[in-house]
Design an enzyme around this catalytic site. Structure first.
Site, PDB file in Angstrom:
ATOM      1  N   GLU A 112       0.853  -1.201   0.000  1.00 49.55           N
ATOM      2  CA  GLU A 112       0.000   0.000   0.000  1.00 49.55           C
ATOM      3  C   GLU A 112       0.880   1.239   0.000  1.00 49.55           C
ATOM      4  O   GLU A 112       2.099   1.141   0.173  1.00 49.55           O
ATOM      5  CB  GLU A 112      -0.937  -0.020   1.217  1.00 49.55           C
ATOM      6  CG  GLU A 112      -1.978  -1.122   1.111  1.00 49.55           C
ATOM      7  CD  GLU A 112      -2.925  -1.180   2.291  1.00 49.55           C
ATOM      8  OE1 GLU A 112      -3.175  -0.135   2.908  1.00 49.55           O
ATOM      9  OE2 GLU A 112      -3.401  -2.282   2.585  1.00 49.55           O
TER      10      GLU A 112
ATOM     11  N   HIS B 280      -9.109   9.214   2.710  1.00 47.20           N
ATOM     12  CA  HIS B 280      -8.656   8.110   1.846  1.00 47.20           C
ATOM     13  C   HIS B 280      -8.814   8.591   0.404  1.00 47.20           C
ATOM     14  O   HIS B 280      -9.865   9.116   0.035  1.00 47.20           O
ATOM     15  CB  HIS B 280      -9.485   6.853   2.095  1.00 47.20           C
ATOM     16  CG  HIS B 280      -8.836   5.618   1.540  1.00 47.20           C
ATOM     17  ND1 HIS B 280      -8.668   5.401   0.195  1.00 47.20           N
ATOM     18  CD2 HIS B 280      -8.284   4.553   2.161  1.00 47.20           C
ATOM     19  CE1 HIS B 280      -8.051   4.245   0.008  1.00 47.20           C
ATOM     20  NE2 HIS B 280      -7.803   3.704   1.187  1.00 47.20           N
TER      21      HIS B 280
ATOM     22  N   ARG C 293      -0.856   8.752   1.742  1.00 49.68           N
ATOM     23  CA  ARG C 293      -2.247   9.121   1.467  1.00 49.68           C
ATOM     24  C   ARG C 293      -2.544  10.607   1.424  1.00 49.68           C
ATOM     25  O   ARG C 293      -3.351  11.060   0.623  1.00 49.68           O
ATOM     26  CB  ARG C 293      -3.115   8.551   2.584  1.00 49.68           C
ATOM     27  CG  ARG C 293      -3.613   7.239   2.211  1.00 49.68           C
ATOM     28  CD  ARG C 293      -4.518   6.707   3.227  1.00 49.68           C
ATOM     29  NE  ARG C 293      -4.470   5.285   2.988  1.00 49.68           N
ATOM     30  CZ  ARG C 293      -4.947   4.385   3.786  1.00 49.68           C
ATOM     31  NH1 ARG C 293      -5.503   4.756   4.908  1.00 49.68           N
ATOM     32  NH2 ARG C 293      -4.878   3.127   3.470  1.00 49.68           N
TER      33      ARG C 293
ATOM     34  N   HIS D 252     -11.566   9.321   6.390  1.00 50.72           N
ATOM     35  CA  HIS D 252     -11.307   7.896   6.611  1.00 50.72           C
ATOM     36  C   HIS D 252     -10.788   7.599   8.010  1.00 50.72           C
ATOM     37  O   HIS D 252     -11.175   6.616   8.625  1.00 50.72           O
ATOM     38  CB  HIS D 252     -10.284   7.448   5.563  1.00 50.72           C
ATOM     39  CG  HIS D 252      -9.952   5.994   5.594  1.00 50.72           C
ATOM     40  ND1 HIS D 252     -10.888   5.024   5.341  1.00 50.72           N
ATOM     41  CD2 HIS D 252      -8.775   5.339   5.824  1.00 50.72           C
ATOM     42  CE1 HIS D 252     -10.308   3.833   5.410  1.00 50.72           C
ATOM     43  NE2 HIS D 252      -9.045   3.998   5.718  1.00 50.72           N
TER      44      HIS D 252
ATOM     45  N   ARG E 209      -1.271   8.827   9.007  1.00 45.24           N
ATOM     46  CA  ARG E 209      -1.065   7.398   9.288  1.00 45.24           C
ATOM     47  C   ARG E 209      -0.579   6.647   8.051  1.00 45.24           C
ATOM     48  O   ARG E 209      -1.132   6.819   6.955  1.00 45.24           O
ATOM     49  CB  ARG E 209      -2.380   6.788   9.765  1.00 45.24           C
ATOM     50  CG  ARG E 209      -2.346   5.300  10.002  1.00 45.24           C
ATOM     51  CD  ARG E 209      -3.701   4.817  10.450  1.00 45.24           C
ATOM     52  NE  ARG E 209      -4.685   4.993   9.420  1.00 45.24           N
ATOM     53  CZ  ARG E 209      -5.196   4.007   8.688  1.00 45.24           C
ATOM     54  NH1 ARG E 209      -4.803   2.765   8.877  1.00 45.24           N
ATOM     55  NH2 ARG E 209      -6.101   4.260   7.781  1.00 45.24           N
TER      56      ARG E 209
HETATM   57  P1  FAD Z   1     -13.873   0.285  15.821  1.00 49.53           P
HETATM   58  O1  FAD Z   1     -13.532  -0.946  15.097  1.00 49.53           O
HETATM   59  O2  FAD Z   1     -14.541   1.344  15.066  1.00 49.53           O
HETATM   60  O3  FAD Z   1     -14.814  -0.134  17.040  1.00 49.53           O
HETATM   61  C1  FAD Z   1     -15.412   0.845  17.856  1.00 49.53           C
HETATM   62  C2  FAD Z   1     -16.563   0.221  18.604  1.00 49.53           C
HETATM   63  O4  FAD Z   1     -17.053   1.117  19.582  1.00 49.53           O
HETATM   64  C3  FAD Z   1     -17.760  -0.120  17.716  1.00 49.53           C
HETATM   65  O5  FAD Z   1     -18.228  -1.377  18.125  1.00 49.53           O
HETATM   66  C4  FAD Z   1     -18.771   0.962  18.062  1.00 49.53           C
HETATM   67  O6  FAD Z   1     -20.098   0.586  17.883  1.00 49.53           O
HETATM   68  C5  FAD Z   1     -18.471   1.157  19.543  1.00 49.53           C
HETATM   69  N1  FAD Z   1     -18.900   2.435  20.086  1.00 49.53           N
HETATM   70  C6  FAD Z   1     -18.656   3.679  19.601  1.00 49.53           C
HETATM   71  N2  FAD Z   1     -19.232   4.605  20.386  1.00 49.53           N
HETATM   72  C7  FAD Z   1     -19.849   3.937  21.403  1.00 49.53           C
HETATM   73  C8  FAD Z   1     -20.610   4.324  22.521  1.00 49.53           C
HETATM   74  N3  FAD Z   1     -20.904   5.604  22.782  1.00 49.53           N
HETATM   75  N4  FAD Z   1     -21.080   3.365  23.343  1.00 49.53           N
HETATM   76  C9  FAD Z   1     -20.844   2.057  23.105  1.00 49.53           C
HETATM   77  N5  FAD Z   1     -20.132   1.628  22.048  1.00 49.53           N
HETATM   78  C10 FAD Z   1     -19.632   2.556  21.211  1.00 49.53           C
HETATM   79  N6  FAD Z   1      -6.894  -0.064   9.127  1.00 49.53           N
HETATM   80  C11 FAD Z   1      -5.885  -0.937   8.851  1.00 49.53           C
HETATM   81  O7  FAD Z   1      -4.927  -1.045   9.628  1.00 49.53           O
HETATM   82  N7  FAD Z   1      -5.938  -1.703   7.722  1.00 49.53           N
HETATM   83  C12 FAD Z   1      -6.963  -1.632   6.835  1.00 49.53           C
HETATM   84  O8  FAD Z   1      -6.979  -2.347   5.856  1.00 49.53           O
HETATM   85  C13 FAD Z   1      -8.010  -0.711   7.096  1.00 49.53           C
HETATM   86  N8  FAD Z   1      -9.038  -0.574   6.225  1.00 49.53           N
HETATM   87  C14 FAD Z   1     -10.089   0.237   6.552  1.00 49.53           C
HETATM   88  C15 FAD Z   1     -11.192   0.298   5.707  1.00 49.53           C
HETATM   89  C16 FAD Z   1     -12.305   1.042   6.064  1.00 49.53           C
HETATM   90  C17 FAD Z   1     -13.488   1.101   5.147  1.00 49.53           C
HETATM   91  C18 FAD Z   1     -12.301   1.764   7.281  1.00 49.53           C
HETATM   92  C19 FAD Z   1     -13.486   2.570   7.685  1.00 49.53           C
HETATM   93  C20 FAD Z   1     -11.196   1.730   8.105  1.00 49.53           C
HETATM   94  C21 FAD Z   1     -10.084   0.972   7.751  1.00 49.53           C
HETATM   95  N9  FAD Z   1      -8.962   0.909   8.570  1.00 49.53           N
HETATM   96  C22 FAD Z   1      -7.946   0.044   8.280  1.00 49.53           C
HETATM   97  C23 FAD Z   1      -8.942   1.591   9.863  1.00 49.53           C
HETATM   98  C24 FAD Z   1      -9.290   0.559  10.957  1.00 49.53           C
HETATM   99  O9  FAD Z   1     -10.326  -0.266  10.481  1.00 49.53           O
HETATM  100  C25 FAD Z   1      -9.740   1.212  12.233  1.00 49.53           C
HETATM  101  O10 FAD Z   1      -8.866   2.242  12.603  1.00 49.53           O
HETATM  102  C26 FAD Z   1      -9.787   0.188  13.359  1.00 49.53           C
HETATM  103  O11 FAD Z   1     -10.579  -0.905  12.963  1.00 49.53           O
HETATM  104  C27 FAD Z   1     -10.349   0.829  14.609  1.00 49.53           C
HETATM  105  O12 FAD Z   1     -10.589  -0.168  15.551  1.00 49.53           O
HETATM  106  P2  FAD Z   1     -11.214   0.247  16.938  1.00 49.53           P
HETATM  107  O13 FAD Z   1     -11.427  -1.016  17.697  1.00 49.53           O
HETATM  108  O14 FAD Z   1     -10.427   1.323  17.544  1.00 49.53           O
HETATM  109  O15 FAD Z   1     -12.626   0.902  16.552  1.00 49.53           O
HETATM  110  C1  SIN Z   2      -7.312   0.325   2.478  1.00 52.45           C
HETATM  111  O1  SIN Z   2      -7.506  -0.873   2.302  1.00 52.45           O
HETATM  112  O2  SIN Z   2      -7.032   1.118   1.577  1.00 52.45           O
HETATM  113  C2  SIN Z   2      -7.425   0.863   3.850  1.00 52.45           C
HETATM  114  C3  SIN Z   2      -6.182   0.615   4.569  1.00 52.45           C
HETATM  115  C4  SIN Z   2      -6.083   1.499   5.778  1.00 52.45           C
HETATM  116  O3  SIN Z   2      -6.892   2.406   5.963  1.00 52.45           O
HETATM  117  O4  SIN Z   2      -5.134   1.294   6.536  1.00 52.45           O
END
Ligand code: FAD
Ligand code: SIN
Length: 522
Positions: free
Chosen positions: A117, A245, A292, A353, A388
């Site tokens: 990437e 993104h 990015r 993103h 990032r």
């Molecule tokens: P999240 O996975 O968002 O989980 C947060 C949780 O908290 C959810 O369950 C939500 O419902 C809950 N929550 C929020 N507010 C409250 C509240 N008030 N009360 C109770 N629950 C609550 N990163 C990579 O490293 N590689 C990738 O390939 C990648 N691809 C991505 C593609 C997309 C489309 C997106 C959107 C992001 C991508 N990212 C990627 C970024 C990565 O997915 C996120 O940064 C990471 O998953 C965040 O994890 P987290 O556990 O911190 O939050």
């Molecule tokens: C992607 O697959 O382009 C998302 C990867 C990331 O947000 O880290």
């Protein structure tokens, strides 16, 4: 209703679930409660496509190279110690995922099929097709379901953290050290506010992409953790750095925007403007695989130059079968919109993103509030700096959740007694609030942020954003004080707070860096 546990985990993405699993295993005699709004699996994690950046085979890649790539992408604002710690822990954390049943794609010869990437100088992205996040989320939820000392409360929305402020009121000054004792939580199905009391709280509420009109983040990404932490007076940093993104599918009316993974460019796809010309050579010698922030700004410039609402991704020259094998979900999505990737160009545009800033944590995931840990996208760890590096965030969440559990285990479970925690007082007098008061204001926050606080900002735009957000804040406060609490109302409150913080931090930055770019500092 008062519900007591030892550990309260708020959020069920990769950060919250991996913390809960490890805590349950490390402290088998302790009780862990996970609360999450909506359904268990809905999260940014579920939608991750590209994968997890990890240096696994030291004969083909090196920690030094991943460290350098992260530092370069971060535009001089990463904490080098944190970068080194995360990169060097990646192998162990990936092995753990494998033990937990997460499957990563392999080549025919049995070696892992590593993707590439933007900003990475090597192929080092472990992935499961183009649905890596779904595979991880599903596997972690399976493990959680088997652990007897974890209890799950889905459709439970955390409203506010409980600190001395709720217990002792005005006897506590703003400057006093604070401790967290749990959270007030809205049971979304019964409309009842419950008091979750816990010795330790892990805030893992993810991102806040929903402050913008066009975002890849699902509807749950409303900056709730940022709002809660800000109200509890936890320290926050780097809120001005927002990652757009470069390549979300341009499909007007679809929300959230469907992502076309950066791994597609890593696989060899080209970017073309609406005249069908490749343009990245004008902006950066790393072309389509520049970090990015650079690619997103270049696309934004091309769109303005050509007066277009999108540019194109071109995958026509790539081997179709290999492409479909790696990106079945993306291929299917394009097909559903009558885009035949063998002969058609894919329209794409940047979308909000990822939030680089957030709640400040140290290497152990400790916040500035005692017994409050945070992990994942809601945090500012120092790993990402101003921008990032792709696929570093799933990794970051795993590392900081791991370190937080280790920190508690090393220091010993806090034996102090909790103070008497008051129940939530319901002050609502109006149970007939019109939904339009919420939906209109939610849309207004998004419009303000997209038009004034997007990829390109200026002092004048930021000032306008601030003034308009203040009006929304006052209206929301009035509603909050007397209307019946609903998830929509509470989310709006946090969206306004998060938007306000992005603007205020932006107004203080006087130099363009990574995810912050102002016309005034060109
Ligand atoms: P999240 O996975 O968002 O989980 C947060 C949780 O908290 C959810 O369950 C939500 O419902 C809950 N929550 C929020 N507010 C409250 C509240 N008030 N009360 C109770 N629950 C609550 N990163 C990579 O490293 N590689 C990738 O390939 C990648 N691809 C991505 C593609 C997309 C489309 C997106 C959107 C992001 C991508 N990212 C990627 C970024 C990565 O997915 C996120 O940064 C990471 O998953 C965040 O994890 P987290 O556990 O911190 O939050
Ligand atoms: C992607 O697959 O382009 C998302 C990867 C990331 O947000 O880290």
């Amino acid at each position: 209703m008062k519900i007591k546990s030892d550990f309260l985990v708020i959020g069920s993405g990769i950060a919250g679930l991996s913390f809960a699993i490890k805590t349950a295993q490390k402290f088998p005699d302790k009780k862990i409660h996970i609360i999450t709004k909506g359904s268990k699996e809905e999260s940014n994690t579920k939608y991750a496509q590209g994968g997890i950046a990890t240096v696994y085979d030291l004969t083909r890649d090196s920690y030094e190279s991943h460290i350098q790539d992260t530092l370069i992408a971060g535009d001089g604002l990463c904490n080098p110690e944190v970068v080194e710690m995360v990169v060097k822990q990646a192998t162990q954390r990936l092995d753990e995922l494998l033990r937990w049943g997460v499957s990563f794609d392999k080549k025919q010869n049995g070696e892992f099929d590593l993707g590439k990437e933007g900003g990475h100088s090597k192929n080092r992205i472990f992935h499961h097709k183009d649905i890596t996040g779904y595979e991880i989320e599903k596997s972690l939820l399976k493990i959680v379901a088997k652990l007897p000392n974890i209890e799950f409360f889905d459709f439970h929305y955390a409203i506010d953290l409980i600190t001395e402020h709720q217990v002792y009121g005005d006897l506590i000054s703003l400057e006093d050290d604070k401790t967290v004792f749990g959270a007030y939580v809205l049971d979304e199905k019964n409309n009842e506010v419950k008091t979750f009391v816990a010795k330790y709280t892990m805030l893992a509420t993810g991102g806040s992409g929903q402050v913008y009109e066009t975002t890849t983040n699902p509807f749950v990404a409303t900056g709730d953790g940022i709002g809660m932490a800000y109200r509890a007076k936890a320290r926050l940093d780097d809120m001005e750095f927002i990652q757009f993104h470069p390549t979300a599918l341009y499909n007007p009316g679809e929300s959230p925007a469907f992502l076309i993974s950066e791994a597609v460019r890593g696989f060899g796809a080209f970017l073309r403007n609406t005249n069908s010309e490749r343009f990245m050579y004008k902006y950066d010698k790393r072309l389509e695989l520049a970090p990015r922030d650079i690619v997103a700004r270049s696309i934004d410039t091309e769109m303005k130059l050509h007066g277009s609402k999108h540019v194109f991704l071109d995958v026509r020259h790539l081997n179709y079968n290999d492409f479909v094998n790696h990106f079945p979900n993306i291929t299917e999505k394009c097909k559903s919109l009558n885009i035949d990737i063998r002969k058609d160009l894919i329209p794409v545009a940047p979308a909000a993103h990822y939030m680089m800033g957030g709640i400040t944590v140290d290497k152990h995931g400790r916040t500035s509030i005692k017994n409050l840990y945070a992990s994942g996208e809601v945090t500012r760890t120092g790993l990402h700096g101003a921008n990032r590096l792709a696929s570093n965030s799933l990794l970051e969440a795993l590392v900081f959740s791991h370190n937080a559990v280790e920190d508690i285990a090393t220091n010993g479970f806090d034996p102090s007694k909790l103070p008497p925690i008051p129940q939530w007082i319901d002050t609502s007098t109006d149970r007939t609030m019109e939904k339009i008061l919420i939906t209109h204001d939610r849309n207004e926050v998004k419009t303000i942020m997209s038009n004034y606080v997007g990829i390109v900002r200026s002092n004048e735009r930021l000032l306008r954003a601030l003034r308009r957000l203040y009006v929304l804040y006052q209206d929301n406060k009035r509603l909050y004080d007397h209307a019946e609490l609903t998830t929509e109302l509470l989310e709006l409150r946090n969206l306004i707070t998060t938007a306000y913080l992005i603007v205020e931090f932006s107004r203080k930055r006087k130099e363009n860096k990574g995810g912050f770019y102002s016309l005034d500092y060109r």
